[in-house]
Design an enzyme around this catalytic site. Structure first.
Site, short mmCIF file in Angstrom:
data_model
loop_
_atom_site.label_atom_id
_atom_site.label_comp_id
_atom_site.label_asym_id
_atom_site.label_seq_id
_atom_site.Cartn_x
_atom_site.Cartn_y
_atom_site.Cartn_z
N ASP A 71 0.87 -1.23 -0.05
CA ASP A 71 -0.08 -0.04 -0.10
C ASP A 71 0.95 1.48 -0.08
OD1 ASP A 71 -2.00 1.81 0.18
OD2 ASP A 71 -2.64 1.10 2.11
N ALA A 72 1.33 1.61 -1.13
CA ALA A 72 1.98 2.72 -1.44
C ALA A 72 1.55 4.16 -2.12
CB ALA A 72 3.46 2.31 -1.95
N LYS A 73 0.48 3.71 -2.71
CA LYS A 73 -0.15 4.91 -3.57
C LYS A 73 0.78 5.67 -4.46
CE LYS A 73 -3.62 5.08 0.07
NZ LYS A 73 -3.14 4.17 0.82
N ARG A 74 1.49 4.85 -5.12
CA ARG A 74 2.35 5.48 -6.16
C ARG A 74 1.56 6.10 -7.44
NH1 ARG A 74 5.09 5.61 -2.02
NH2 ARG A 74 7.26 4.67 -1.90
#
Length: 276
Positions: free
Chosen positions: A94-97
């Site tokens: 879960d890094a929302k890149r």
């Protein structure tokens, strides 16, 4: 991993639970603070306690990045531990890149080649060319932010165009026209369960990653009722309600109990839809 393999594991474990590893060193039990790596020690205990009841783990990169290089090391070691001890688990970073193409290419290389996660959360705001580098990896999934569970989702995601279409609906619909769209999943918050029926009309077959059940107050029953498809199509994430269920030396057993309780609810939902 394919979606068929993921569904097979859901059926075998009678669960579509994803345990979120939002590990905050300020919240872990005090007795772990003497460990060389308290974050990793906490994560290992949670993973061992809950792996029986879930099909996925989702470490949230921000909690690890906040600790600098030490936290980044804990993040990487956590993923290695899951992969080595529980190779059947689906791992979502879960890094929302999401950035211009060559930058996204570096993000994709980092998470899919180096860390070897199965999926990565990505922001679709910059459009197709910011997403295509992630979709170029066969067998890997890109989880687009669609309709989130926070109050601020009303600011942009729920804006309507002249035809009455919500912005989040447009994001989902257009993304389905992209190359390798079969590798897309979508984030839909559990607090937005009333919208799941409409979302399923746009993407009847895609997997949805659904945070917001548990501490955020979302209803698992509503999510299953309106979001489940013929192949389940759901990964319901719970983080705080499981990993911070207790702050004593018995924290892992308490986490296991919370995960087991959710798994039992999920089994009921799967049986109600005749999927198991």
């Amino acid at each position: 991993m394919t979606t068929k393999e993921l569904f097979d594991r859901i059926c075998r474990k009678r669960s579509f639970l994803c345990v979120g590893l939002d590990t905050d060193v300020k919240k872990i039990p005090p007795h772990l603070l003497n460990e060389d790596d308290p974050i990793l020690a906490f994560n290992k205990a949670i993973i061992d306690a809950t792996a029986e009841y879930c099909v996925a783990f989702k470490p949230n990169m921000a909690f690890y990045e906040s600790m600098g290089s030490f936290g980044a090391h804990s993040f990487e070691k956590t993923i290695e531990y899951i992969r080595e001890r529980y190779p059947d688990q689906f791992i979502i970073a879960d890094a929302k890149r999401g950035d211009i193409g060559n930058t996204s290419d570096m993000y994709a290389r980092s998470f899919f080649e180096h860390l070897k996660v199965d999926a990565l959360t990505v922001s679709p705001y910059m459009g197709e060319d910011s997403i295509s580098p992630f979709l170029s990896y066969a067998g890997k999934f890109t989880v687009l932010l669609a309709l989130t569970s926070n109050k601020g989702s009303q600011d942009f995601q729920m804006m309507r165009d002249a035809d009455g279409e919500y912005l989040f609906e447009r994001v989902i619909r257009i993304s389905q026209t992209w190359d390798n769209a079969g590798q897309l999943m979508y984030v839909v918050g559990a607090t937005q369960a009333s919208m799941l029926k409409d979302i399923r009309e746009i993407v009847p077959d895609a997997f949805l990653l659904v945070p917001g059940v548990g501490a955020q107050g979302g209803s698992l029953e509503d999510v299953a009722e309106y979001g489940m498809n013929a192949h389940c199509g759901l990964l319901v994430n719970a983080s705080r309600s499981i990993i911070y269920a207790d702050n004593t030396e018995g924290f892992a057993a308490k986490a296991a109990g919370e995960a087991a309780a959710m798994q039992r609810q999920m089994e009921i939902a799967l049986r109600a839809k005749a999927l198991i």
